[in-house]
Design a protein around this motif. Structure first.
Motif, PDB file in Angstrom:
ATOM      1  N   ALA A   1       6.009  20.460 -22.563  1.00  0.00           N
ATOM      2  CA  ALA A   1       5.413  19.695 -21.459  1.00  0.00           C
ATOM      3  C   ALA A   1       4.151  18.980 -21.934  1.00  0.00           C
ATOM      4  O   ALA A   1       3.410  19.510 -22.754  1.00  0.00           O
TER       5      ALA A   1
ATOM      6  N   VAL B   1       0.409  23.120 -13.133  1.00  0.00           N
ATOM      7  CA  VAL B   1       0.450  24.342 -13.955  1.00  0.00           C
ATOM      8  C   VAL B   1      -0.886  24.487 -14.678  1.00  0.00           C
ATOM      9  O   VAL B   1      -1.259  23.636 -15.481  1.00  0.00           O
TER      10      VAL B   1
ATOM     11  N   LYS C   1      -3.158  26.992 -17.093  1.00  0.00           N
ATOM     12  CA  LYS C   1      -3.019  28.148 -17.977  1.00  0.00           C
ATOM     13  C   LYS C   1      -4.335  28.504 -18.650  1.00  0.00           C
ATOM     14  O   LYS C   1      -4.928  27.651 -19.330  1.00  0.00           O
TER      15      LYS C   1
ATOM     16  N   VAL D   1      -1.455  32.393 -15.857  1.00  0.00           N
ATOM     17  CA  VAL D   1      -0.814  31.122 -15.508  1.00  0.00           C
ATOM     18  C   VAL D   1      -0.740  30.976 -13.987  1.00  0.00           C
ATOM     19  O   VAL D   1      -0.223  31.845 -13.298  1.00  0.00           O
TER      20      VAL D   1
ATOM     21  N   ILE E   1       0.558  28.452 -10.830  1.00  0.00           N
ATOM     22  CA  ILE E   1       1.375  27.286 -10.475  1.00  0.00           C
ATOM     23  C   ILE E   1       1.071  26.974  -9.013  1.00  0.00           C
ATOM     24  O   ILE E   1       1.318  27.792  -8.133  1.00  0.00           O
TER      25      ILE E   1
ATOM     26  N   GLU F   1      -0.767  21.548 -17.537  1.00  0.00           N
ATOM     27  CA  GLU F   1       0.417  20.861 -18.042  1.00  0.00           C
ATOM     28  C   GLU F   1       1.379  20.434 -16.963  1.00  0.00           C
ATOM     29  O   GLU F   1       1.346  20.915 -15.831  1.00  0.00           O
TER      30      GLU F   1
ATOM     31  N   GLU G   1      15.048  29.150 -17.449  1.00  0.00           N
ATOM     32  CA  GLU G   1      14.350  29.679 -18.626  1.00  0.00           C
ATOM     33  C   GLU G   1      15.265  30.571 -19.450  1.00  0.00           C
ATOM     34  O   GLU G   1      16.158  31.228 -18.923  1.00  0.00           O
TER      35      GLU G   1
ATOM     36  N   LYS H   1      11.454  38.156 -14.459  1.00  0.00           N
ATOM     37  CA  LYS H   1      10.025  38.465 -14.492  1.00  0.00           C
ATOM     38  C   LYS H   1       9.455  38.969 -13.184  1.00  0.00           C
ATOM     39  O   LYS H   1       8.499  39.735 -13.182  1.00  0.00           O
TER      40      LYS H   1
ATOM     41  N   ILE I   1       8.098  26.459 -23.453  1.00  0.00           N
ATOM     42  CA  ILE I   1       7.104  26.808 -22.439  1.00  0.00           C
ATOM     43  C   ILE I   1       5.969  27.569 -23.112  1.00  0.00           C
ATOM     44  O   ILE I   1       4.803  27.385 -22.822  1.00  0.00           O
ATOM     45  N   GLU I   2       6.342  28.457 -24.004  1.00  0.00           N
ATOM     46  CA  GLU I   2       5.326  29.228 -24.718  1.00  0.00           C
ATOM     47  C   GLU I   2       5.917  29.828 -25.975  1.00  0.00           C
ATOM     48  O   GLU I   2       7.133  30.007 -26.094  1.00  0.00           O
TER      49      GLU I   2
HETATM   50  P1  AMP Z   1       3.657  31.329 -19.909  1.00  0.00           P
HETATM   51  O1  AMP Z   1       2.703  32.473 -19.938  1.00  0.00           O
HETATM   52  O2  AMP Z   1       3.139  30.102 -20.558  1.00  0.00           O
HETATM   53  O3  AMP Z   1       5.028  31.721 -20.370  1.00  0.00           O
HETATM   54  O4  AMP Z   1       3.897  31.001 -18.364  1.00  0.00           O
HETATM   55  C1  AMP Z   1       4.351  31.991 -17.474  1.00  0.00           C
HETATM   56  C2  AMP Z   1       5.475  31.461 -16.616  1.00  0.00           C
HETATM   57  O5  AMP Z   1       5.033  30.318 -15.875  1.00  0.00           O
HETATM   58  C3  AMP Z   1       6.670  30.965 -17.415  1.00  0.00           C
HETATM   59  O6  AMP Z   1       7.558  31.992 -17.731  1.00  0.00           O
HETATM   60  C4  AMP Z   1       7.267  29.953 -16.462  1.00  0.00           C
HETATM   61  O7  AMP Z   1       8.065  30.602 -15.485  1.00  0.00           O
HETATM   62  C5  AMP Z   1       6.072  29.365 -15.778  1.00  0.00           C
HETATM   63  N1  AMP Z   1       5.650  28.127 -16.442  1.00  0.00           N
HETATM   64  C6  AMP Z   1       4.764  28.007 -17.440  1.00  0.00           C
HETATM   65  N2  AMP Z   1       4.615  26.731 -17.826  1.00  0.00           N
HETATM   66  C7  AMP Z   1       5.423  25.996 -17.040  1.00  0.00           C
HETATM   67  C8  AMP Z   1       5.726  24.612 -16.943  1.00  0.00           C
HETATM   68  N3  AMP Z   1       5.116  23.701 -17.718  1.00  0.00           N
HETATM   69  N4  AMP Z   1       6.632  24.230 -16.047  1.00  0.00           N
HETATM   70  C9  AMP Z   1       7.239  25.125 -15.242  1.00  0.00           C
HETATM   71  N5  AMP Z   1       6.996  26.446 -15.271  1.00  0.00           N
HETATM   72  C10 AMP Z   1       6.102  26.891 -16.156  1.00  0.00           C
END
Ligand code: AMP
Ligand code: GLY
Length: 423
Positions: A123, A148, A150, A160, A162, A192, A199, A221, A289-290
């Motif tokens: 993203a 989003v 973070k 994180v 949203i 982002e 996922e 999750k 995403i990560e």
């Molecule tokens: P992360 O710790 O970066 O994995 O983010 C935790 C959760 O937030 C992820 O497993 C996704 O479900 C959601 N998430 C993170 N970034 C995004 C994104 N850019 N777009 C949509 N969902 C996101």
């Protein structure tokens, strides 16, 4: 025959210990600090995972040749570099990246810069601190909701946010950066673009030059059915992911895994160990995403049971230059795991509840997460047991895990009954 030390105490570490204990090259297996389950397949050692000096003493006295690091924290704190910079430890294989490599998980900004530098699909983003906070409104307004946000640093999986409303997003951003909502971890915040899709997680093991792709997995999750409620460490998982067929994984390899390994080499980042690619499938296009610099939990509990070759043998290759020649065989069976948790988790919950019925389970492998042995088997954490079943298809694997879930009892036991049903 070699002696192995695993660091950590969850279901992931029990799954590692279970798998490694089956290896014909395993002599002594230690787990620090471990749980009631790891002590059944190895020997628990009362050492804290960030106490590098005590780990050093233990490793030298017990002639440990491989140290497998379960969680990210010791890696982000530099355990790899601690071993490399010590004459007595530098020949011991520490499975995990250098401190710099661990920044792929330890700093969202570092990971984003890495991905953009190496053209890895992800993203679009911008990073903010106190210094450029005034520019954040403009960036937020250029995105469509939800927003989003973070925290840059490690925040125990909670960093994180949203948010649908832009005003709310601006308010929360200020709380993160200026009021330390997630402590030091949120003094930098990555904003982002929101990505819509399904996922999945893909994992690779690398010696820093070559790599092997492990089975894909999907975890669940949220605490509630239908993926609702608070985020947890993971309430269940399945492997493989049905839509991630050979062609899809080849795409992931070409566009994400290869550029990541090449990028690490190009940037001169020492990395041996696991890379966890947290992906989202956006209309057939996988995006990152990560990154995590370790295996997932409970993904490990469905991935390792599907590996039919000797896993310790593969790990041995990481240190002696033979990794690329060693086997990784994956069974065609499907795996599902259902996590039994303490009522109240991920918020407040009680511990020390007697666990009954584990002896009745014969269709599943029981991986202990938060358990201890104290005058009987007792709960000792939010996530208590992962029940993994292997079968020829997902429905049968899930049925076996759910049958097992009913056979085990402890006060306020809770589990999701919809793991895998969306697929
Ligand atoms: P992360 O710790 O970066 O994995 O983010 C935790 C959760 O937030 C992820 O497993 C996704 O479900 C959601 N998430 C993170 N970034 C995004 C994104 N850019 N777009 C949509 N969902 C996101
Ligand atoms: N299950 C997700 C993780 O280990 O981060």
């Amino acid at each position: 025959m070699i002696n192995v030390l695993i660091l950590g105490s969850g279901g992931r570490e029990h799954a590692f210990a279970w798998k490694i204990s089956k290896s014909s090259s395993c002599n002594k297996l230690f787990i620090a600090p471990g749980n009631a389950g790891t002590n059944d397949v190895g020997t628990n050692v009362d050492i804290e995972i960030n106490d590098f000096n005590s780990i050093k003493k233990f490793v030298l006295i017990n002639e440990v040749e491989i140290v497998l690091v379960g969680p990210e924290e010791p890696l982000v704190n530099g355990i790899y570099d601690f071993f490399q910079n010590d004459d007595e430890l530098k020949n011991i294989a520490l499975i995990g990246p250098s401190k710099q490599g661990a920044q792929l998980e330890g700093s969202k900004k570092f990971a984003k810069e890495f991905m953009f530098r190496h053209n890895i699909p992800t993203a679009k983003y911008k990073a903010f601190t106190k210094e450029n906070l005034k520019d954040s409104s403009k960036f937020l307004e250029s995105l469509s909701p939800p927003y989003v946000l973070k925290a840059d640093g490690l925040a125990a999986g909670k960093g994180v946010l949203i948010i649908n409303d832009i005003k709310e997003a601006k308010k929360e951003l200020k709380k993160m950066i200026c009021d330390g909502k997630f402590g030091k971890a949120s003094s930098t915040v990555v904003i982002e673009e929101f990505l819509e899709g399904t996922e999945l997680s893909v994992f690779a093991l690398t010696d820093g030059i070559s790599y092997k792709i492990l089975p894909s997995a999907k975890d669940y999750k949220r605490i509630g059915e239908g993926d609702t409620g608070l985020n947890t460490g993971g309430m269940g998982a399945i492997s493989p992911v049905p839509f991630a067929d050979r062609f899809y994984i080849e795409k992931v390899e070409r566009e994400i895994i290869k550029p990541t390994i090449k990028g690490l080499i190009k940037d001169n980042i020492r990395y041996s160990g696991f890379i966890f690619f947290g992906l989202i499938n956006v209309k057939g296009q996988p995006k990152v995403i990560e990154y995590n610099v370790r295996m997932g939990d409970p993904e490990t509990e469905v991935i390792l049971p599907r590996i039919s070759s000797d896993f310790l043998n593969l790990l041995k290759g990481i240190n002696d230059g033979t990794f690329s020649e060693r086997d990784l065989e994956i069974s065609t069976e499907v795996a599902a795991t259902v996590m039994l948790v303490s009522g109240g988790y991920p918020s407040n919950y009680e511990k020390d509840k007697l666990i009954l019925g584990t002896d009745k389970v014969d269709k599943s492998i029981i991986f202990h997460a938060g358990t201890k042995f104290d005058d009987g088997l007792k709960t000792n954490g939010g996530r208590v047991l992962a029940l993994t079943s292997l079968a020829e298809n997902l429905n049968l694997a899930l049925k076996a895990s759910y049958d097992s879930a009913k056979q085990i009892s402890f006060n306020k036991k809770y589990y999701r009954t919809d793991i895998g049903f969306d697929l």
